[in-house]
Scaffold this active site. Structure first.
Site, PDB file in Angstrom:
ATOM      1  N   TYR A 194       0.870  -1.197   0.000  1.00  0.00           N
ATOM      2  CA  TYR A 194       0.000   0.000   0.000  1.00  0.00           C
ATOM      3  C   TYR A 194       0.896   1.232   0.000  1.00  0.00           C
ATOM      4  O   TYR A 194       1.863   1.293   0.770  1.00  0.00           O
ATOM      5  CB  TYR A 194      -0.902  -0.008   1.235  1.00  0.00           C
ATOM      6  CG  TYR A 194      -1.727   1.257   1.414  1.00  0.00           C
ATOM      7  CD1 TYR A 194      -1.484   2.121   2.485  1.00  0.00           C
ATOM      8  CD2 TYR A 194      -2.746   1.592   0.525  1.00  0.00           C
ATOM      9  CE1 TYR A 194      -2.240   3.276   2.659  1.00  0.00           C
ATOM     10  CE2 TYR A 194      -3.498   2.751   0.695  1.00  0.00           C
ATOM     11  CZ  TYR A 194      -3.240   3.583   1.758  1.00  0.00           C
ATOM     12  OH  TYR A 194      -3.976   4.732   1.911  1.00  0.00           O
TER      13      TYR A 194
ATOM     14  N   ASP B 217       9.316   2.601  -1.036  1.00  0.00           N
ATOM     15  CA  ASP B 217       8.346   3.302  -0.200  1.00  0.00           C
ATOM     16  C   ASP B 217       8.677   2.968   1.261  1.00  0.00           C
ATOM     17  O   ASP B 217       8.274   1.929   1.773  1.00  0.00           O
ATOM     18  CB  ASP B 217       6.923   2.867  -0.566  1.00  0.00           C
ATOM     19  CG  ASP B 217       5.893   3.512   0.366  1.00  0.00           C
ATOM     20  OD1 ASP B 217       4.688   3.351   0.100  1.00  0.00           O
ATOM     21  OD2 ASP B 217       6.296   4.151   1.349  1.00  0.00           O
TER      22      ASP B 217
ATOM     23  N   LYS C 255       5.318   9.591   8.393  1.00  0.00           N
ATOM     24  CA  LYS C 255       5.204   9.050   9.739  1.00  0.00           C
ATOM     25  C   LYS C 255       6.299   9.531  10.701  1.00  0.00           C
ATOM     26  O   LYS C 255       6.270  10.671  11.167  1.00  0.00           O
ATOM     27  CB  LYS C 255       5.126   7.516   9.660  1.00  0.00           C
ATOM     28  CG  LYS C 255       3.883   7.049   8.861  1.00  0.00           C
ATOM     29  CD  LYS C 255       3.769   5.557   8.810  1.00  0.00           C
ATOM     30  CE  LYS C 255       2.718   5.104   7.817  1.00  0.00           C
ATOM     31  NZ  LYS C 255       1.349   5.226   8.320  1.00  0.00           N
TER      32      LYS C 255
HETATM   33  P1  KE4 Z   1      -0.277   8.680   4.408  1.00  0.00           P
HETATM   34  O1  KE4 Z   1      -0.780   9.379   3.162  1.00  0.00           O
HETATM   35  O2  KE4 Z   1      -1.397   7.961   5.145  1.00  0.00           O
HETATM   36  O3  KE4 Z   1       0.538   9.607   5.322  1.00  0.00           O
HETATM   37  O4  KE4 Z   1       0.772   7.561   3.955  1.00  0.00           O
HETATM   38  C1  KE4 Z   1       0.352   6.611   3.018  1.00  0.00           C
HETATM   39  C2  KE4 Z   1       1.266   5.404   3.112  1.00  0.00           C
HETATM   40  C3  KE4 Z   1       2.247   5.238   2.152  1.00  0.00           C
HETATM   41  N1  KE4 Z   1       3.103   4.188   2.201  1.00  0.00           N
HETATM   42  C4  KE4 Z   1       3.020   3.276   3.204  1.00  0.00           C
HETATM   43  C5  KE4 Z   1       3.988   2.138   3.232  1.00  0.00           C
HETATM   44  C6  KE4 Z   1       2.032   3.403   4.212  1.00  0.00           C
HETATM   45  O5  KE4 Z   1       1.959   2.480   5.191  1.00  0.00           O
HETATM   46  C7  KE4 Z   1       1.133   4.480   4.165  1.00  0.00           C
HETATM   47  C8  KE4 Z   1       0.022   4.658   5.182  1.00  0.00           C
HETATM   48  N2  KE4 Z   1      -0.123   3.614   6.149  1.00  0.00           N
HETATM   49  C9  KE4 Z   1      -1.447   3.439   6.703  1.00  0.00           C
HETATM   50  C10 KE4 Z   1      -1.378   2.269   7.682  1.00  0.00           C
HETATM   51  N3  KE4 Z   1      -1.490   1.026   7.043  1.00  0.00           N
HETATM   52  C11 KE4 Z   1      -1.945   4.683   7.359  1.00  0.00           C
HETATM   53  C12 KE4 Z   1      -3.192   4.495   8.202  1.00  0.00           C
HETATM   54  C13 KE4 Z   1      -4.404   5.091   7.519  1.00  0.00           C
HETATM   55  O6  KE4 Z   1      -4.573   4.899   6.293  1.00  0.00           O
HETATM   56  O7  KE4 Z   1      -5.208   5.725   8.257  1.00  0.00           O
END
Ligand code: KE4
Length: 424
Positions: free
Chosen positions: A144, A239, A267
């Protein structure tokens, strides 16, 4: 446990916020039941509006690596606040942040700040396409990368067929530019690159996928991926939004010695405030506006509060052997869990890398998304709610990863193991 105030808030929220949440996973749809609403957080603990306390293994999905509300971040943000919240012109903290992360991550010759992991991966994709003049993207099932149109794509029927949208609202024509391959499968990757390699702008992956549960790359997979992408002139994008500054000072690229062409972060780098970042080879990064033809921008990118929070968090991690301590905590938890599981009938698979861990409810080794999907979700859901009732909050989905923070100690780990004993 009493959740009455959370339930009342949830009813109100659902009237004015889609699903009552500002991010889908928070709605507990995967595990059933209703979400609790946070009132405050400190150290290893989340406290809900009904005064329930939970040992927190979500850690706001990764950012709270020091624990919640660390003093160093509170002080830094407080001081920054006195100087203003956002300037819209360059500031010294942005330079300090860029100098720090490029010093920590050898693959980063240049870096740009943005406001989320999604923005970071979206920008990497556009940059790779602009740099190579190619359109196709390869991603892996189970990885993801945020809600980027080109990356919310699932595999077609066969490995060589082009992607299909994994969300409404994404044109099939755009999804078709993305190929989605099985993770840890070199023969399929090699075959696809023989077929379309010269049309591929980038391969993007979580080098250690953590959004399908935690899936460890098999020996040689990442190394071969680096060799094959270089051979075909393809931009390799790591990523590291989750793993960056989490599994070590230089992320997975530091652990493996593999140099991606671009990397995405989020993060931890924001210390709990909205921050994303992306960077890599100078020749690629200099294609970005205002130097080059690839446009990318952001009103609040590099804003002083977020930079202050991120810098304080990273400096604290580095100054106190944070990564060594996180590994020790992870190993302590792992030994307890493995002892506990040894006495259980049902099949479980436990995986860990540093302070990231995952308990799969399957007796099959998990090397890809297909394996992960063999998990017994009903059993996981019972475990999730059992842990919650025993004061431990793990992610509300089998297909997520738990995070340990530096604020977790032996007390919290013992509490966790007791809760697990009662919940499995
Ligand atoms: P954000 O746009 O949510 O800051 O990051 C997206 C993203 C990109 N790449 C990786 C590997 C990620 O894990 C994420 C976001 N992770 C999720 C948790 N599985 C965020 C939680 C959510 O979607 O509320």
């Amino acid at each position: 446990m009493n959740f009455s105030k959370s339930e009342a808030l949830f009813e109100r929220a659902k009237v004015v916020i889609p699903g009552g949440v500002n991010s889908p996973v928070r709605a507990f749809r995967a595990v059933g039941g209703k979400p609790f609403f946070a009132a405050r957080a400190n150290g290893a603990y989340l406290y809900d509006v009904d005064d329930n306390a939970f040992v927190d293994y979500v850690c706001t999905w990764g950012p709270a690596i020091l624990g919640h509300a660390p003093e160093c971040v509170k002080c830094a943000v407080g001081a920054a606040l006195e100087r203003g919240t956002s300037f819209g012109v360059p500031g010294a903290l942005e330079v300090e942040m860029a100098e720090m992360v490029t010093a920590w991550m050898p693959s980063l010759e240049m870096v740009r700040m943005c406001n989320s992991g999604t923005e970071a991966t979206m920008s990497c994709i556009r940059l790779a396409r602009g740099y190579t003049g190619r359109d196709k993207i390869i991603k892996f099932e189970g990885c993801y990368h945020g809600h980027v149109d080109s990356l919310l794509v699932k595999a077609g029927s066969g490995a060589l067929t082009l992607g299909h949208p994994d969300s409404a609202g994404i044109p099939a024509s755009l999804a078709a530019e993305t190929l989605c391959l099985p993770f840890n499968d070199l023969p399929v990757l090699e075959k696809v690159l023989r077929e379309v390699g010269e049309q591929v702008a980038a391969v993007i992956l979580e080098p250690i996928p953590a959004n399908a549960g935690l899936i460890l790359p098999q020996a040689g997979f990442l190394q071969e991926l680096r060799r094959l992408t270089a051979k075909h002139g393809i931009v390799l994008i790591f990523d590291e939004v989750m793993t960056g500054f989490r599994v070590g000072k230089a992320g997975v690229q530091g652990l493996t010695g593999i140099t991606p062409d671009l990397s995405a972060f989020g993060k931890v780098i924001g210390g709990g405030l909205p921050v994303g970042a992306f960077g890599g080879k100078r020749a690629i990064m200099e294609k970005l506006a205002p130097l080059g033809p690839v446009y990318q921008a952001g009103t609040l990118s590099g804003n002083p509060l977020a930079m202050a929070a991120g810098l304080a968090q990273l400096r604290e991690l580095d100054a106190n052997d944070g990564f060594v301590k996180l590994e020790q905590l992870g190993a302590l938890l792992e030994s307890g869990v493995r002892e506990l599981l040894a006495g259980k009938k049902l099949g479980y698979k436990f995986y860990r890398i540093g302070s990231m861990w995952c308990l799969f409810f399957t007796d099959k080794e998990v090397h890809n998304l297909e394996d992960a999907k063999t998990a017994d979700l009903a059993a996981f859901n019972k475990y999730f709610h059992g842990m919650l009732e025993n004061g431990v909050y793990v992610p509300p989905s089998q297909f997520e990863t738990c995070f340990i923070s530096l604020a977790h100690g032996e007390v919290e780990i013992r509490k966790t193991l007791t809760a697990m004993e009662r919940s499995l």
